[in-house]
Motif scaffolding. Structure first.
Motif: not given
Length: 284
Positions: A70-87
């Motif tokens: 990600x180019x910009x930090x989301x400050x929410x662990x859920x965002x990164x986890x969902x990105x991984x889950x999506x693929x």
């Protein structure tokens, strides 16, 4: 490793942010798994340290490791986890924080449980606090395996499911929309997901210590106001009231009294069953 007639793919999802001091060890704990049919999806949430370099070095060593940035930090662990889950391509998805560790037979034991009990939608197991200079204290923090019920009703009392201990059916997690990315649920988005999953699926507990939870004062949960977290969770409707676990003298005495049981089941019977290739008991 115990022979399995079917070896489904497990997608391991790891969100990461400024985890340079720890992530190599966490990734290595996945690479050392006795169950080999896995993929590791690491989502780097715009780290500013050497986290990405550590991940790229792991990719050179093992092609099963994949990186999403990600180019910009989301400050929410859920965002990164969902990105991984999506693929994720696996029939099962496992979650591992960037600073926690798995023991080598972690995935093997969970897959044996799922294949033995296909009615179970999510399994979780025990994890030792790490680092902890007092081993007895770490043991006392483990759930009593004889009382570790994981029904929707029992789960409402408090979060009995540690994020880095979970292996679940990918399809069901996706049907539920994955992790809630609301800032209000930051640090308890996993608990929110387990509660929703328990309403429609079945959870099981593997009474074996299969990993280590790293205790850091910089952790997201530690740095968040606990009262606000409880109120936010209750406002979503998954709880009738705020989750709580009062520490009383009776509760402390019960915990101390359960130490011999825990020592026997976790320290002796669990490893013995693993060495003999016996599928783990799942309490559901």
């Amino acid at each position: 490793m115990q022979s399995m007639s079917r070896r489904p793919l497990v997608s391991v999802v790891m969100g990461s942010y400024n985890a340079g001091p720890y992530i190599a060890e966490s990734i290595d704990s996945v690479l050392s798994q006795t169950y080999s049919n896995w993929e590791l999806i690491v989502v780097d949430d715009a780290s500013t340290d050497n986290t990405r370099q550590m991940i790229e070095e792991a990719i050179k060593r093992d092609s099963r490791v994949h990186l999403i940035t990600r180019d910009v930090n989301s400050n929410r662990p859920a965002v990164a986890r969902n990105m991984g889950l999506s693929v994720a391509s696996g029939e099962f998805v496992a979650f591992l924080d960037h600073d926690d560790l798995w023991y080598p037979r972690k995935l093997e034991r969970h897959l044996l449980a799922h294949l033995k009990r296909p009615d179970i939608d999510l399994t979780h197991s025990a994890m030792l606090n790490y680092p902890d200079r007092v081993e007895l204290r770490s043991l006392s923090a483990l759930p009593n395996p004889l009382q570790q019920k994981v029904t929707a009703h029992e789960l409402r009392d408090w979060n009995r499911v540690m994020h880095s201990s979970v292996v679940a059916k990918t399809g069901l997690v996706r049907e539920l929309g994955g992790f809630n990315e609301s800032m209000q649920l930051r640090a308890i988005e996993d608990y929110h997901l387990w509660l929703r999953l328990a309403e429609v699926g079945r959870l099981g507990f593997i009474p074996e210590v299969l990993g280590k939870y790293r205790m850091l004062t910089t952790g997201t949960y530690v740095q968040t106001n606990q009262a606000e977290l409880r109120a936010a969770l209750a406002s979503t409707g998954v709880l009738n009231g705020a989750p709580s676990k009062q520490v009383t003298r009776v509760a402390v005495l019960r915990k101390l009294a359960s130490l011999p049981t825990k020592a026997g089941l976790y320290g002796v019977l669990g490893p013995l069953r693993g060495l003999r290739g016996i599928p783990p008991i799942v309490i559901a």
